[in-house]
Design an enzyme around this catalytic site. Structure first.
Site, PDB file in Angstrom:
ATOM      1  N   LYS A 147       0.818  -1.210   0.000  1.00  0.00           N
ATOM      2  CA  LYS A 147       0.000   0.000   0.000  1.00  0.00           C
ATOM      3  C   LYS A 147       0.860   1.271   0.000  1.00  0.00           C
ATOM      4  O   LYS A 147       0.442   2.304  -0.503  1.00  0.00           O
ATOM      5  CB  LYS A 147      -0.925   0.019   1.216  1.00  0.00           C
ATOM      6  CG  LYS A 147      -1.838  -1.197   1.365  1.00  0.00           C
ATOM      7  CD  LYS A 147      -3.103  -1.053   0.585  1.00  0.00           C
ATOM      8  CE  LYS A 147      -4.176  -2.108   0.859  1.00  0.00           C
ATOM      9  NZ  LYS A 147      -3.802  -3.500   0.967  1.00  0.00           N
TER      10      LYS A 147
HETATM   11  C1  LIG Z   1      -4.402  -4.661   0.448  1.00  0.00           C
HETATM   12  C2  LIG Z   1      -3.644  -5.934   0.439  1.00  0.00           C
HETATM   13  C3  LIG Z   1      -3.910  -6.958  -0.516  1.00  0.00           C
HETATM   14  C4  LIG Z   1      -5.044  -6.872  -1.514  1.00  0.00           C
HETATM   15  O1  LIG Z   1      -4.838  -5.898  -2.496  1.00  0.00           O
HETATM   16  P1  LIG Z   1      -6.067  -5.341  -3.371  1.00  0.00           P
HETATM   17  O2  LIG Z   1      -5.536  -4.180  -4.111  1.00  0.00           O
HETATM   18  O3  LIG Z   1      -7.126  -4.949  -2.367  1.00  0.00           O
HETATM   19  O4  LIG Z   1      -6.526  -6.460  -4.247  1.00  0.00           O
HETATM   20  C5  LIG Z   1      -3.104  -8.087  -0.510  1.00  0.00           C
HETATM   21  N1  LIG Z   1      -2.114  -8.231   0.396  1.00  0.00           N
HETATM   22  C6  LIG Z   1      -1.833  -7.287   1.333  1.00  0.00           C
HETATM   23  C7  LIG Z   1      -0.730  -7.526   2.292  1.00  0.00           C
HETATM   24  C8  LIG Z   1      -2.575  -6.096   1.374  1.00  0.00           C
HETATM   25  O5  LIG Z   1      -2.307  -5.167   2.317  1.00  0.00           O
END
Ligand SMILES: *Cc1c(COP(=O)(O)O)cnc(C)c1O
Length: 469
Positions: free
Chosen positions: A113
């Site tokens: 993120k």
């Molecule tokens: C947010 C997240 C995901 C999922 O990603 P999306 O963009 O919502 O599909 C997968 N793994 C981790 C560690 C995340 O923080």
């Protein structure tokens, strides 16, 4: 580049305007009206760029109402080794001769993120300063999104962050990470309830339009196209690094929840990046895996959403999925609107007639993973390569291994570092994870957090008191 709505009800709008808004006014999501195409000659020129330079080239294709010189500054400020714990920003790591990890988790909160959020924080600050405006981000988090947003927005001018989280339900590490921030513009609130209760409070206050406007409330959730655009960059980066020895096409597996990450891969592929297959991996919450297998999309309610050991993927209603369906429907907003109306009426829609196009036209395949698969994969990767992978990345590796075809190199996006999920790592391989040097001391810092009842009015009063108008 202008933006339109997936449901057809938005006249072409500039990037800076859609950046600060959430949904399009017709309830759809904002998408580029037409995607730029990148040819092979350009890709070869881009091979020489570092991450911040590549991000500048790609983001300035999506953001045409801000001068490229400004975008260059914002990218340089976002993607440097003071923010990311690796000089390449996104390192590639081989786990065997078929699968390579794309290291997206070197940022301040150890999950992917940060890749988009760091840029979003800087561009928010720029746009708000230009407009002499302020924005108060109100969000709910179960862990990763909240901390990434806070680390990206701490100390930024014009922005205050109010983040709700479920009291006593985040890991010790996640709590230390968020609550130790002492910046004046960061407010942590824990609510005596579960994540859905926090989410409901955010919705109640954001749907009160008078309140929302008076207090300039905004959001940083994953439907923000600024986040998607910033995520497109690392697909290009990964391709450029993985094809240095002459390979041409690669496949990429993406651990998925809200469909934001893999959507960025889909966009990169539509722009002409030679990605053979995009493999979507889910955990036990397999709504998306089911769609790509059957053509039927049937989101589930929170009571049917399992709590798993890859918690950031415990999502049963993927908020970005509509953007893919828009492309599948040949960018016909009327058809997309009809499908979402149908979803509201009967709880599902059926696109099984289009199923043959998922892989043939868009390269999509899918698979799911379970708790036991996750443990087995963490263990086998550790034994074979010495690398420890986190539970979400393990879901990706498990599904990637089932989708190795015709010798095409496979990349798996590493969506978090194992340190964040130390309990599952210990269960899988019996290794106790230690904090790395640059994070030692985090657990001992004082924590700043306000504890509240599960009560909208209590949160409302707190915002009224703390928002400077
Ligand atoms: C947010 C997240 C995901 C999922 O990603 P999306 O963009 O919502 O599909 C997968 N793994 C981790 C560690 C995340 O923080």
């Amino acid at each position: 580049m202008k933006y339109v709505s997936t449901r057809g009800g938005l006249s072409p709008t500039e990037f800076s305007d859609i950046l600060l808004e959430g949904l399009a006014p017709d309830g759809g999501l904002c998408v580029p009206s037409i995607l730029p195409r990148i040819d092979t000659a350009t890709l070869e020129v881009w091979r020489r760029l570092n991450y911040a330079e590549l991000a500048t080239e790609i983001l300035s294709l999506f953001i045409t109402d801000i001068p490229k010189s400004v975008i260059r500054e914002l990218c340089a400020k976002s993607y440097h080794s003071g923010n990311f714990n690796n000089k390449d920003i996104v390192p590639l790591k081989k786990i065997d001769d078929k699968i390579t990890l794309v290291g997206l988790s070197e940022g301040p909160t150890l999950a992917f993120k940060d890749m988009a959020m760091q840029f979003l924080g800087n561009i928010f600050e720029y746009v708000l300063t230009e407009r002499d405006a302020t924005l108060n981000i109100l969000g709910a988090t179960s862990g990763d999104t909240g901390s990434a947003a806070e680390y990206a927005l701490r100390g930024k001018k014009g922005v205050q962050v109010f983040m709700l989280s479920p009291h006593g339900r985040m890991s010790e590490f996640q709590r230390a990470q968020m609550f130790s921030l002492s910046d004046e513009n960061i407010y942590n609130i824990t609510v005596k309830g579960v994540f859905d209760d926090c989410q409901d409070i955010v919705k109640a206050l954001s749907n009160d339009l008078e309140f929302k406007e008076k207090y300039h409330l905004g959001a940083v959730n994953s439907i923000n196209f600024g986040r998607i655009a910033a995520q497109v960059v690392y697909y290009f980066w990964a391709w450029l690094r993985a094809t240095e020895d002459g390979a041409q096409r690669i496949s990429i597996t993406v651990p998925s929840g809200n469909f934001g990450n893999i959507l960025a891969g889909h966009i990169a592929r539509q722009m002409g990046l030679p990605i053979k297959r995009l493999v979507l991996a889910t955990n036990e919450n397999n709504v998306l895996e089911e769609f790509f297998r059957t053509g039927i999309y049937r989101p589930r309610g929170s009571e049917q959403t399992y709590k798993t050991s890859s918690p950031s993927m415990d999502i049963s209603k993927a908020s970005n999925f509509e953007r893919f369906v828009y492309d599948l429907m040949h960018q016909d907003g009327t058809k997309v609107k009809a499908l979402w109306d149908q979803l509201a009426d009967q709880g599902y829609f059926d696109l099984s007639d289009e199923k043959h196009r998922f892989e043939a036209e868009f390269g999509f395949l899918s698979g799911a993973s379970s708790h036991q698969d996750r443990l087995d994969t963490i263990k086998s990767v550790y034994e074979e390569s010495g690398l420890i992978i986190d539970p979400h990345t393990a879901d990706g590796v498990k599904v990637a291994r089932e989708n190795l075809h015709d010798g095409v190199p496979m990349l798996v996006l590493e969506t978090a570092l194992p340190l964040k999920f130390a309990d599952t790592i210990q269960e899988a391989i019996g290794v106790k994870m230690e904090l790395p040097e640059h994070l030692a001391g985090l657990m001992d810092l004082p924590q700043y957090v306000e504890v509240m009842d599960n009560d909208v009015e209590q949160v409302r009063a707190y915002l009224q008191k703390n928002i400077q108008r």
